[in-house]
Design an enzyme around this catalytic site. Sequence first.
Site, PDB file in Angstrom:
ATOM      1  N   THR A 176       0.816  -1.212   0.000  1.00 54.53           N
ATOM      2  CA  THR A 176       0.000   0.000   0.000  1.00 54.53           C
ATOM      3  C   THR A 176       0.855   1.270   0.000  1.00 54.53           C
ATOM      4  OG1 THR A 176      -1.711  -1.181   1.133  1.00 54.53           O
ATOM      5  CG2 THR A 176      -1.612   1.169   1.588  1.00 54.53           C
ATOM      6  N   ARG A 204     -13.436  -8.109  -1.017  1.00 57.83           N
ATOM      7  CA  ARG A 204     -12.658  -7.978   0.232  1.00 57.83           C
ATOM      8  C   ARG A 204     -12.185  -6.519   0.375  1.00 57.83           C
ATOM      9  NH1 ARG A 204      -7.312  -6.060   1.701  1.00 57.83           N
ATOM     10  NH2 ARG A 204      -6.789  -6.995   3.697  1.00 57.83           N
ATOM     11  N   ASP A 207      -7.990  -2.407   5.597  1.00 61.22           N
ATOM     12  CA  ASP A 207      -8.009  -1.325   6.581  1.00 61.22           C
ATOM     13  C   ASP A 207      -7.880   0.055   5.946  1.00 61.22           C
ATOM     14  OD1 ASP A 207      -5.367  -2.245   5.865  1.00 61.22           O
ATOM     15  OD2 ASP A 207      -4.588  -0.804   7.313  1.00 61.22           O
ATOM     16  N   THR A 227       0.209   0.638   6.766  1.00 58.56           N
ATOM     17  CA  THR A 227       0.379  -0.420   5.769  1.00 58.56           C
ATOM     18  C   THR A 227       0.704  -1.729   6.478  1.00 58.56           C
ATOM     19  OG1 THR A 227       1.616  -1.211   3.855  1.00 58.56           O
ATOM     20  CG2 THR A 227       2.829   0.199   5.403  1.00 58.56           C
ATOM     21  N   GLY A 228       0.095  -2.802   6.022  1.00 56.78           N
ATOM     22  CA  GLY A 228       0.338  -4.094   6.657  1.00 56.78           C
ATOM     23  C   GLY A 228      -0.853  -5.003   6.436  1.00 56.78           C
ATOM     24  N   GLY A 230      -4.114  -6.009   6.603  1.00 54.11           N
ATOM     25  CA  GLY A 230      -5.285  -5.206   6.924  1.00 54.11           C
ATOM     26  C   GLY A 230      -6.219  -5.798   7.957  1.00 54.11           C
TER      27      GLY A 230
HETATM   28  N1  ASP Z   1      -3.242  -2.817   4.391  1.00 54.08           N
HETATM   29  C1  ASP Z   1      -3.488  -3.239   3.037  1.00 54.08           C
HETATM   30  C2  ASP Z   1      -4.684  -4.150   3.005  1.00 54.08           C
HETATM   31  O1  ASP Z   1      -4.802  -4.998   3.862  1.00 54.08           O
HETATM   32  C3  ASP Z   1      -2.356  -3.960   2.408  1.00 54.08           C
HETATM   33  C4  ASP Z   1      -1.031  -3.298   2.480  1.00 54.08           C
HETATM   34  O2  ASP Z   1      -0.770  -2.483   3.345  1.00 54.08           O
HETATM   35  O3  ASP Z   1      -0.216  -3.585   1.610  1.00 54.08           O
HETATM   36  O4  ASP Z   1      -5.452  -4.045   2.076  1.00 54.08           O
END
Ligand code: ASP
Length: 311
Positions: A176, A204, A207, A227-228, A230
Amino acid sequence: MKNIAIALHGGAGTITRAALTAEQEKAYREALREAAEAGHRLLQEGKPALDAVELAVVLLEDSPLFNAGRGAVFTKEGKHEMDAAIMCGRTLEAGAVAGVQGVRNPVTLARAVMQHSEHVLLSGRGAEEFARDQGIPFAPESYFFNAFRYRQWSEVRDSDEFMLDHTEQPEKKFGTVGAVAVDLDGNVAAATSTGGMTNKRYGRIGDTPLIGAGTYANNKTCAISCTGHGEFFMRAVVAYDVSCLMEYRGYTLQQACDEVVLHKLVQFGGEGGLVAVNAAGEVALPFNSEGMYRASKKSSEATFVGIYKEG
Ligand code: ASP
């Protein structure tokens, strides 16, 4: 005069030196630097933090390197469904979109939702129809096609496995993009944009577009973009939790970020990180993963760009 600052991320995960060629690393560093400096220039000109975070995120969405906009990953159906959000720390107004297809810059659509609708979060067809009404640009399917993302998806398309983006270990991939900034008037703003997770089920939502989970801004405390993984960031209400620790417990920005990212999320099993600024111009870039694509620029200091733990 207040201290201006901008910080941004391009995803977190098990990003190691071994996983990137020198050329790839250079390309990532340049893209992050350009986005941070472009946003910082706006702040120097006296433009609002909202403009700076939108511009920085647009530039990252336009880069095929990141899992947002042009570089968005493939869903299980071989499509791109994107989520984005933006929030103003002065007014606490927010706008977000979820599961949109074909929109060139989802963050700009999120801003239009904030400024030109009665709503905070629009999804799917409704969000796309609103984009058309607002004259927000769309791009053809081919614009979002990327050979690397396609290969990444091809490896898992026949399974129920879904994965985050950006690393060599399929189960630990994040990508993200997001930005936070504080302007000359001391107003903060946050914006985040994503293609979500490779091979995710259609529908889907992560976050990123959820105010308080992946994105939050409040002049009283800070602006945050996450970012992480979600699912964990939603359950831990990460962005608002950082803000609450500052508001109700009197934590500093760094203390609040460390508490949530390095302790609470780790206990939860949620891998990732965030970027944060407060009205005083302090910046925090915590992550509990191997690496996080990140950059920041404070007042007249040199631009910082980092990928790995050591920088
Ligand atoms: N947080 C994002 C999600 O779960 C993914 C990401 O941070 O790469 O959609």
